[in-house]
Design an enzyme around this catalytic site. Sequence first.
Site, short mmCIF file in Angstrom:
data_model
loop_
_atom_site.label_atom_id
_atom_site.label_comp_id
_atom_site.label_asym_id
_atom_site.label_seq_id
_atom_site.Cartn_x
_atom_site.Cartn_y
_atom_site.Cartn_z
N ASP A 178 0.92 -1.11 -0.03
CA ASP A 178 0.12 -0.12 0.04
C ASP A 178 0.89 1.35 -0.01
O ASP A 178 1.71 1.44 -0.63
CB ASP A 178 -1.10 -0.08 1.14
CG ASP A 178 -2.01 1.17 1.08
OD1 ASP A 178 -3.04 0.94 0.40
OD2 ASP A 178 -2.00 1.98 1.76
N TYR A 307 -2.59 11.22 0.65
CA TYR A 307 -3.25 11.05 -0.76
C TYR A 307 -3.41 12.33 -1.43
O TYR A 307 -3.06 12.28 -2.59
CB TYR A 307 -4.82 10.64 -0.28
CG TYR A 307 -4.82 9.15 0.01
CD1 TYR A 307 -5.52 8.13 -0.99
CD2 TYR A 307 -4.53 8.59 1.22
CE1 TYR A 307 -5.33 6.75 -0.63
CE2 TYR A 307 -4.86 7.38 1.57
CZ TYR A 307 -5.04 6.50 0.61
OH TYR A 307 -5.09 5.07 0.93
N HIS A 361 -5.10 -7.79 1.28
CA HIS A 361 -4.56 -6.40 1.51
C HIS A 361 -3.79 -6.26 2.51
O HIS A 361 -2.56 -5.63 2.69
CB HIS A 361 -5.54 -5.08 1.28
CG HIS A 361 -4.82 -3.73 1.02
ND1 HIS A 361 -4.17 -3.37 -0.04
CD2 HIS A 361 -4.93 -2.75 1.82
CE1 HIS A 361 -3.67 -2.37 -0.02
NE2 HIS A 361 -3.92 -1.75 1.09
#
Length: 383
Positions: A178, A307, A361
């Site tokens: 990630d 982000y 994940h």
Amino acid sequence: MSVQPFKVEIPQAILDDLRDRLANTRWTDQIQDAGWAYGANLADMKALINYWQTQFDWRAQEKAINSFAHFRAEIDGFGIHFIHARGKGANPIPIIITHGWPSSFFQMLKIIPLLTDPQSYGGEAGDAFDVVVPSLPGYGFSDRPSEQGMTVSSMADLFGRLMAAELGYSRFAAHGGDIGGGVIQQLGLMHPDSLIGIHLTDVPYYLQAAGAPSADLSEAERKFLAKAEKWGMEEGAYAMIQSTKPQTLAYGLNDSPVGLAAWIVEKFRTWSDCDGDVERCFTKDELLTNLTIYWATQTINSAMRIYYESRHNPSSSNVGKRVEVPTALALHPKDIELPPREFAERSFNVQRWTEMPDGGHFAAMEAPDLLVQDIRAFFRPLR
């Protein structure tokens, strides 16, 4: 040396306030028989929140967390929290392990003893590692950035200096997924001579796709990108708001523990190998320990901002450059869209490619044994 011992200690006043807020939750409604179709399911959230309020024992989790050796280091005035676990054996190699969003350093606790003391867990003593698990800047007990520009490249620079200047490791291994995988990728681009190799659980496709003419893509790559685009439209709303207006979202999540829980637990359910039942992969205690770290440190806003920084500072990500450090990919079937090997090879010197039989994940929590076996196997000839 700026490294100082650190102990995780959440003030009781924060825990008391948390329970009061949970008890005073103003619940929303839900469409009958909607399940999780509209988002976090009301009945499931009520059960989890009731446990958080009445049964969850943070102090027990805190004690378990503190069984590891924690430290903080100041690098140019910025504080980084990390676990440093020494390996057992004649010649352990150092490895830095990085988490992503919406997890924390807590995600990695299951694999630390497997890596430091392999002989006690069915492995060979010669596969031991010195393990460093930092909290990403803006996460957990690391400092929260107060200025713009804390990108994955900035994080990679901090971690490279942590390993070399603060801990004295001139060469080391690295693992991540990630956002943590993006940080490790940047380490490979910025400090290739310091890295023995890198081990990843996913490929940041938005970087790999940049600059690749569509005519040069294989059929498998085009299908992958189409699936990734479809996934983005159906599941990527979280990323869009976190990369455009994270501050607006943060007011609600930082003020409401139920809002925070719904935002994060929905991702643990969607991105894991749980077949719709999040507690098939994670216990309530595991989910709530991660949540309590976010809540107590008030880091949901600073964690989401990566982000925004990635979207608004694309030049800092070394787009289009290839990592020549030996790379392994361990891909779990229920993770976010899995790329074909040729796609990964555009940006990485892939020397090991493993398609795992299960997991998602959050591999270090979901399938720790499988993950560690692959890490050991990859780095064994590189020692």
